[in-house]
Every structure is written in structure tokens, then in C-alpha cells.
Design a protein around this motif. Structure first.
Motif, PDB file in Angstrom:
ATOM      1  N   UNK A  14      -8.214  -6.912  10.385  1.00 21.70           N
ATOM      2  CA  UNK A  14      -8.525  -6.073  11.712  1.00 21.70           C
ATOM      3  C   UNK A  14      -8.101  -6.737  12.981  1.00 21.70           C
ATOM      4  N   UNK A  15      -9.223  -7.465  13.503  1.00 18.42           N
ATOM      5  CA  UNK A  15      -9.367  -8.597  14.902  1.00 18.42           C
ATOM      6  C   UNK A  15      -7.691  -8.826  14.847  1.00 18.42           C
ATOM      7  N   UNK A  16      -7.298  -9.207  13.873  1.00 15.30           N
ATOM      8  CA  UNK A  16      -5.420  -9.709  13.643  1.00 15.30           C
ATOM      9  C   UNK A  16      -4.837  -9.407  14.496  1.00 15.30           C
ATOM     10  N   UNK A  21      -3.112  -6.294  21.386  1.00 16.92           N
ATOM     11  CA  UNK A  21      -3.218  -5.114  21.661  1.00 16.92           C
ATOM     12  C   UNK A  21      -3.942  -5.050  23.544  1.00 16.92           C
ATOM     13  N   UNK A  22      -4.302  -4.301  24.049  1.00 15.11           N
ATOM     14  CA  UNK A  22      -5.175  -4.495  25.210  1.00 15.11           C
ATOM     15  C   UNK A  22      -6.566  -4.181  24.980  1.00 15.11           C
ATOM     16  N   UNK A  23      -7.601  -3.797  23.618  1.00 16.19           N
ATOM     17  CA  UNK A  23      -8.631  -4.210  23.193  1.00 16.19           C
ATOM     18  C   UNK A  23      -9.344  -5.545  23.701  1.00 16.19           C
ATOM     19  N   UNK A  27     -14.872  -3.854  25.095  1.00 20.13           N
ATOM     20  CA  UNK A  27     -14.421  -2.949  24.330  1.00 20.13           C
ATOM     21  C   UNK A  27     -15.293  -3.128  22.936  1.00 20.13           C
ATOM     22  N   UNK A  28     -14.921  -3.700  21.975  1.00 16.70           N
ATOM     23  CA  UNK A  28     -15.750  -3.684  21.029  1.00 16.70           C
ATOM     24  C   UNK A  28     -17.181  -4.063  21.066  1.00 16.70           C
ATOM     25  N   UNK A  68     -16.278  -8.351  17.978  1.00 11.53           N
ATOM     26  CA  UNK A  68     -16.014  -8.908  19.025  1.00 11.53           C
ATOM     27  C   UNK A  68     -16.032 -10.330  19.700  1.00 11.53           C
ATOM     28  N   UNK A  69     -16.559 -10.867  18.463  1.00 13.81           N
ATOM     29  CA  UNK A  69     -16.736 -12.514  18.779  1.00 13.81           C
ATOM     30  C   UNK A  69     -15.893 -13.219  17.633  1.00 13.81           C
TER      31      UNK A  69
END
Length: 200
Positions: A14-16, A21-23, A27-28, A68-69
Motif C-alpha cells: 500500500x505504501x508503494x 503521491x503528495x502524501x 500525514x500518515x 509512516x516510517x
């Protein structure tokens, strides 16, 4: 802390998808904090539906804790400030989750439930302080099998699982006993290490 635990592997695909994106990792982390607060509120509501919902939100919050990490590493956005924000969010979210559980169980256990929740929550805060501020111990992954690596805080996944299994009260008692004992043990071993260190 390890960066390749089972939970890291779960969130990695999901992180990939989020990486281009701009996330941002912050943000996470903010979403992790908000879901941590939402979980605590739901867990504190007391009735079964909210308890089960709170457990699900807590699990989502745990996944965001790893995401996030993971995003920071994949996109080269790691920073000292982001790491500190991540730690503070994790610590606060875990503390209030157990306080929420204690509040939610007051109908069954009275003030004892609140005391147990606070004991577990405060001990979690102390452990974070010892490990990440005082640095009197190390958080490292444990390899259970060739492809199965977990960090000690991955064990928090048992919180929602035990709630869903109907074992909220035993889990609360266990957390209120084991967590303070772990904090005391870490203090004791940290002081011994300091005493054993060669003098200057």
C-alpha cells in the motif's frame, strides 16, 4: 527498531502505491494519531459494539504506525523531526488506548478498571521514555522463523485480537501487571549496565 517486520511487509504494498503521491510520512503519522484517539474513545464507550469497533480502529492505527516510517524510507523523506513526531504519536496513542479500555470496563470492574488502564498506560509511557529518550535499552526485532521478524511493540496486535475474543478484562489485568514489570526490569538492568561500565 527493525524495518522489516511482518507488519512492515503487510503495509509495504500500500505504501508503494502512495509513494508517488503528495502524501507525506507526517500525514500518515497524523492519521495514526487521530485513529489512536478515535480507538481510545471507542474503547472507552463501554458497550460491545463500540469495543469491537475500537479494537478495529486500534489495529488500523498500528498499521499506520508502520506505514509512516515505511513511506519515509521509500521516498527518502526521513527526518529527525518526523521521527520524533512518530514516536510521540505512537506513545500517546498507546497510552490513551489502555486508559480507554480501563474506562470502558468500569461498568464491570468499577474503579479497579480505571486503575488498571492507567497503570498499563503510564507504564507504556515510561517504557517509551526509557527506550527512546534515556536510551537505557534497545528495541530490536526477534526472528521467530526465517521470514518472520517481529518487534516487541508488534505484540500490541494481541490487544484487538483478545478484545474480539472476549478476553478484554484478562488482557487489561495482564497489561497492568506485565508492562510496569517490564519498565521496572528495564530500569534495573539499565542501572546495572551503568554501574558495570568502566569509570572515566
Amino acid at each position: 527498531m527493525s524495518a522489516d517486520t511482518v507488519i512492515h511487509r503487510i503495509v509495504r504494498p500500500v505504501v508503494r502505491l502512495m509513494a508517488p503521491t503528495r502524501v507525506t510520512p507526517n500525514h500518515i503519522t497524523t492519521l495514526r494519531l487521530l485513529t489512536g484517539i478515535a480507538a481510545a474513545v471507542a474503547l472507552g464507550a463501554g458497550n460491545t459494539v463500540w469495543l469491537m469497533t475500537g479494537a478495529a480502529i486500534f489495529l488500523l492505527s498500528m498499521l499506520l504506525d508502520r506505514a509512516d516510517g515505511e513511506l519515509a524510507r521509500q521516498t527518502g523523506q526521513s527526518s529527525v523531526g518526523g521521527h520524533r513526531y512518530d514516536l510521540a504519536s505512537d506513545c500517546f496513542s498507546n497510552i490513551i488506548a489502555f486508559i480507554g479500555i480501563g474506562i470502558g470496563q468500569m461498568e464491570r470492574l468499577g474503579l479497579l478498571a480505571l486503575m488498571l488502564g492507567f497503570a498499563a498506560g503510564i507504564a507504556i509511557g515510561v517504557l517509551f521514555w526509557q527506550l527512546h529518550v534515556l536510551r537505557i535499552g534497545q528495541v530490536r526485532g526477534y526472528r521467530l522463523a526465517p521470514d518472520i521478524l517481529i518487534d516487541p511493540d508488534d505484540l500490541l496486535v494481541f490487544v484487538p485480537l483478545l478484545i474480539w475474543a472476549g478476553a478484554t478484562v484478562p488482557m487489561l489485568f495482564a497489561a497492568a501487571i506485565v508492562t510496569p514489570v517490564a519498565a521496572l526490569w528495564l530500569s534495573f538492568t539499565g542501572l546495572r549496565r551503568k554501574d558495570d561500565a568502566p569509570g572515566l
